[in-house]
Write a protein that holds these residues in place. Structure first.
Motif, PDB file in Angstrom:
ATOM      1  N   ALA A  25      51.026  37.221  39.997  1.00 58.78           N
ATOM      2  CA  ALA A  25      50.161  37.699  40.883  1.00 58.78           C
ATOM      3  C   ALA A  25      50.391  37.029  42.272  1.00 58.78           C
ATOM      4  CB  ALA A  25      48.564  37.161  40.672  1.00 58.78           C
ATOM      5  N   GLU A  52      49.820  35.818  46.270  1.00 54.40           N
ATOM      6  CA  GLU A  52      48.834  34.904  47.098  1.00 54.40           C
ATOM      7  C   GLU A  52      48.862  35.641  48.505  1.00 54.40           C
ATOM      8  OE1 GLU A  52      47.194  32.545  45.968  1.00 54.40           O
ATOM      9  OE2 GLU A  52      48.320  32.054  43.985  1.00 54.40           O
ATOM     10  N   HIS A  53      47.616  35.126  49.040  1.00 55.38           N
ATOM     11  CA  HIS A  53      47.522  35.747  50.430  1.00 55.38           C
ATOM     12  C   HIS A  53      48.441  35.175  51.618  1.00 55.38           C
ATOM     13  CE1 HIS A  53      44.964  38.012  53.088  1.00 55.38           C
ATOM     14  NE2 HIS A  53      44.815  37.000  53.829  1.00 55.38           N
ATOM     15  N   ASP A  65      44.046  43.687  43.412  1.00 60.83           N
ATOM     16  CA  ASP A  65      44.288  42.532  44.152  1.00 60.83           C
ATOM     17  C   ASP A  65      45.785  42.407  44.746  1.00 60.83           C
ATOM     18  OD1 ASP A  65      41.826  41.956  43.679  1.00 60.83           O
ATOM     19  OD2 ASP A  65      42.203  40.278  42.083  1.00 60.83           O
ATOM     20  N   THR A  66      46.719  42.766  43.906  1.00 61.24           N
ATOM     21  CA  THR A  66      48.227  42.820  44.347  1.00 61.24           C
ATOM     22  C   THR A  66      48.110  43.920  45.482  1.00 61.24           C
ATOM     23  OG1 THR A  66      48.661  42.220  42.205  1.00 61.24           O
ATOM     24  CG2 THR A  66      50.398  43.044  43.559  1.00 61.24           C
ATOM     25  N   GLU A 122      46.095  44.771  47.612  1.00 60.75           N
ATOM     26  CA  GLU A 122      45.516  44.173  48.722  1.00 60.75           C
ATOM     27  C   GLU A 122      46.396  43.266  49.418  1.00 60.75           C
ATOM     28  OE1 GLU A 122      41.829  44.601  50.114  1.00 60.75           O
ATOM     29  OE2 GLU A 122      41.476  43.971  47.882  1.00 60.75           O
ATOM     30  N   GLN A 123      47.352  42.637  48.802  1.00 61.27           N
ATOM     31  CA  GLN A 123      48.600  41.968  49.523  1.00 61.27           C
ATOM     32  C   GLN A 123      49.360  42.720  49.985  1.00 61.27           C
ATOM     33  OE1 GLN A 123      47.545  38.935  50.105  1.00 61.27           O
ATOM     34  NE2 GLN A 123      45.828  38.982  48.772  1.00 61.27           N
ATOM     35  N   SER A 134      37.141  48.641  48.689  1.00 64.89           N
ATOM     36  CA  SER A 134      37.419  47.958  49.896  1.00 64.89           C
ATOM     37  C   SER A 134      35.997  48.345  50.909  1.00 64.89           C
ATOM     38  CB  SER A 134      38.445  48.604  50.891  1.00 64.89           C
ATOM     39  OG  SER A 134      38.503  50.000  50.886  1.00 64.89           O
ATOM     40  N   VAL A 155      38.992  39.865  46.927  1.00 59.65           N
ATOM     41  CA  VAL A 155      39.639  39.767  45.907  1.00 59.65           C
ATOM     42  C   VAL A 155      39.084  39.485  44.507  1.00 59.65           C
ATOM     43  CG1 VAL A 155      41.787  38.411  45.077  1.00 59.65           C
ATOM     44  CG2 VAL A 155      41.821  39.385  47.236  1.00 59.65           C
ATOM     45  N   GLY A 156      39.262  40.178  43.564  1.00 60.68           N
ATOM     46  CA  GLY A 156      38.729  39.785  42.132  1.00 60.68           C
ATOM     47  C   GLY A 156      37.193  40.512  42.140  1.00 60.68           C
ATOM     48  N   HIS A 157      36.893  41.261  43.038  1.00 61.64           N
ATOM     49  CA  HIS A 157      35.598  41.958  43.006  1.00 61.64           C
ATOM     50  C   HIS A 157      35.619  43.207  42.122  1.00 61.64           C
ATOM     51  CE1 HIS A 157      33.649  40.030  46.454  1.00 61.64           C
ATOM     52  NE2 HIS A 157      34.187  39.090  45.541  1.00 61.64           N
TER      53      HIS A 157
END
Lengths: 198, 327
Positions: free
Chosen positions: A85, A87-88, B21-22, B24-25, B148, B154-156
């Protein structure tokens, strides 16, 4: 998680004093820290960067830009482990071009994390200079990389593991030295110690 | 799963959230000056498109290039397929050329599954739309867009959110993928279509069905309009286009029935004036362009998680790997 084989080498007070000293050194070495940008490497380096940020604000009287830099996609051992995963990454609004970037991480070990961080940094801009602050330098470098600011030099054997625990993530501040490769060793600790077990 | 992405029904809640989540980054990469990551350097990805596509193929290509993969585009037109080559022989050729992953779109439902289950290819197979079966990356980008706006972070997940999918459900792989994924993420899905365009066996799907669009709109958090796929229709499914638009098209009156926060979505390509009024497609309630942008981030995430490591991250044991790699 603490096992009998683990020995505490730094406690909460030690960590706080180390960070205070590093903050003063940063101000001294950069002559006022005017163009400094702090970038923490997730996850514990990011917490340490925020702590340094608070201390630097107390010393200098102004808020320095602070952010995080995820290096996962730049690692040289990506192919050796399952995809992980991300990270930000958060680069401060004014960017890093022409600034003095201080990278912050918890443990300096092989130097491979920092090599990845330097590659990642180059994709975000061109800093005037890059410096490195770490809480613990445990030696055993595999690349020509050194730290500019070190909380504690901790001579270790390759069999040992170094584990940094921070209140923000682990609920307690401590640096632990373990007898043999714990599965939860910090990222740098894993790269060499746990190599064959992947 | 889980070297391949064939169907959203294969994804666990953890898998789906890891991908979102990935993504998102990954979205951050699109905002940088250097829009490229070295992660898939030296890996070869083949885009194998047996069916026309602009949006999906371009989106995959951009995602692959942002991850530094070597990209080979293979479209059936102008290739040996038009000379009669079988899927097997095409796959064997790609394997011999060292493809690490194949992104496949095919007009036959099940073609990606056939490829994934075969030993013709050793790489990962990503379904980019097969017949009327599934289009998993489209559902993932739809879920990403919904999250979004409706439950950012993240994680939602999408627990309790209501999504209404309207139109040609029968021929829609987007609807099928969305029903499974949104159900996994906790959303309540209602399908609205004329009885003739409701798939056989839809009562076994984890969703509700309705023939009354107005009633379904009043409580929706998002409404997704589907295109009527005339190219797949070999019979008359409704009397006239005008009647379809009157009963199942999104116009200004229906938009007013939607709650203020509700999103208007469309997987594209749109037929303006048919399933959606042109002014609504261009209004600020529509997130259609945003869906396209999110498509790149989501496809980067899927490719990274399937190809980035020694083995794919999208497995049922993802819980303990994320713990160990907490840093």
């Amino acid at each position: 998680m603490t096992t009998a084989a683990q020995r505490q080498v730094l406690d909460q007070g030690d960590i706080a004093r180390s960070l205070t000293r590093i903050a003063h050194e940063i101000v001294e070495r950069t002559k006022g820290a005017d163009d400094v940008v702090l970038l923490g490497i997730p996850t514990r380096g990011a917490h340490l960067a925020r702590r340094l940020h608070r201390k630097l604000a107390e010393i200098t009287g102004h808020e320095l830009p602070v952010g995080t830099l995820d290096i996962t996609m730049y690692r040289d051992d990506l192919r050796l482990k399952p995809a992980r995963a991300l990270e930000h990454t958060e680069i401060p609004a004014d960017g890093i071009d022409g600034k003095l970037v201080v990278l912050v991480d918890d443990v300096l070990f092989s130097g491979r994390t920092i090599r990845a961080a330097l590659d990642a940094l180059a994709d975000h801009g061109r800093p005037r200079a890059v410096q490195l602050a770490v809480l613990v330098d445990r030696g055993h470098r595999e690349l020509p990389i050194r730290a500019d600011y070190v909380g504690k030099n901790l001579p270790t054997s390759l069999r040992e593991s170094v584990k940094v625990k921070l209140d923000e993530k682990d609920g307690v501040d401590a640096v632990l030295l373990g007898g043999s490769g714990e599965s939860n060793a910090s990222s740098e600790g894993q790269s060499t110690l746990k190599g064959p077990s992947n | 799963m889980k070297r391949h992405l064939i169907s959203t029904a294969d994804l666990t809640r953890e898998d789906a959230l890891l991908i979102l989540d990935t993504a998102e980054q990954m979205a951050q990469v699109s905002t940088r000056s250097v829009k490229k990551l070295p992660t898939l350097r030296g890996r070869t990805v083949v885009n194998l498109f047996f069916e026309d596509s602009t949006r999906t193929r371009t989106s995959f290509e951009v995602a692959e290039k942002r991850l530094s993969a070597d990209v080979i585009n293979f479209s059936a037109k102008g290739s040996s397929v038009s000379k009669g080559e079988s899927l097997k022989d095409t796959a064997l050729t790609l394997q011999a050329m060292g493809a690490d992953a194949v992104v496949i779109r095919h007009s036959a439902s099940g073609a990606p599954k056939l490829l994934a289950d075969s030993d013709w290819l050793h790489g990962s197979v990503v379904n980019a739309g097969d017949g009327t079966h599934e289009h998993p990356t489209q559902a993932l980008l739809d879920a990403f867009t919904m999250r979004s706006h409706l439950n950012p972070g993240v994680g939602h997940d999408l627990v309790g959110r209501r999504v209404t999918i309207v139109g040609d459900v029968l021929h829609s792989r987007v609807a099928r993928s969305n029903v499974h994924l949104l159900h996994t993420l906790g959303a309540e899905v209602t399908l609205v279509a004329p009885p003739t365009l409701m798939p056989f066996g839809v009562e076994t799907w984890p969703c509700q069905t309705s023939y009354d669009l107005d009633a379904a709109l009043t409580k929706a958090d998002a409404v997704m309009m589907l295109r009527v796929q005339r190219e797949r229709m070999n019979a008359a499914y409704f009397p006239t286009q005008r009647e379809y638009t009157r009963r199942y098209g999104l116009d200004a009156r229906r938009l007013a029935l939607l709650p203020q926060h509700a999103l208007v979505m469309h997987p594209g390509p749109m037929v303006r004036g048919m399933e959606i009024e042109s002014s609504i497609a261009d209004s600020d309630r529509a997130v259609i362009v945003e869906q396209v942008a999110n498509g790149v981030s989501v496809r980067m995430a899927v490719l990274y998680l399937l190809l980035g490591g020694s083995e794919p991250a999208i497995t049922t044991s993802s819980a303990n790997t994320s713990e160990e790699n907490g840093k």
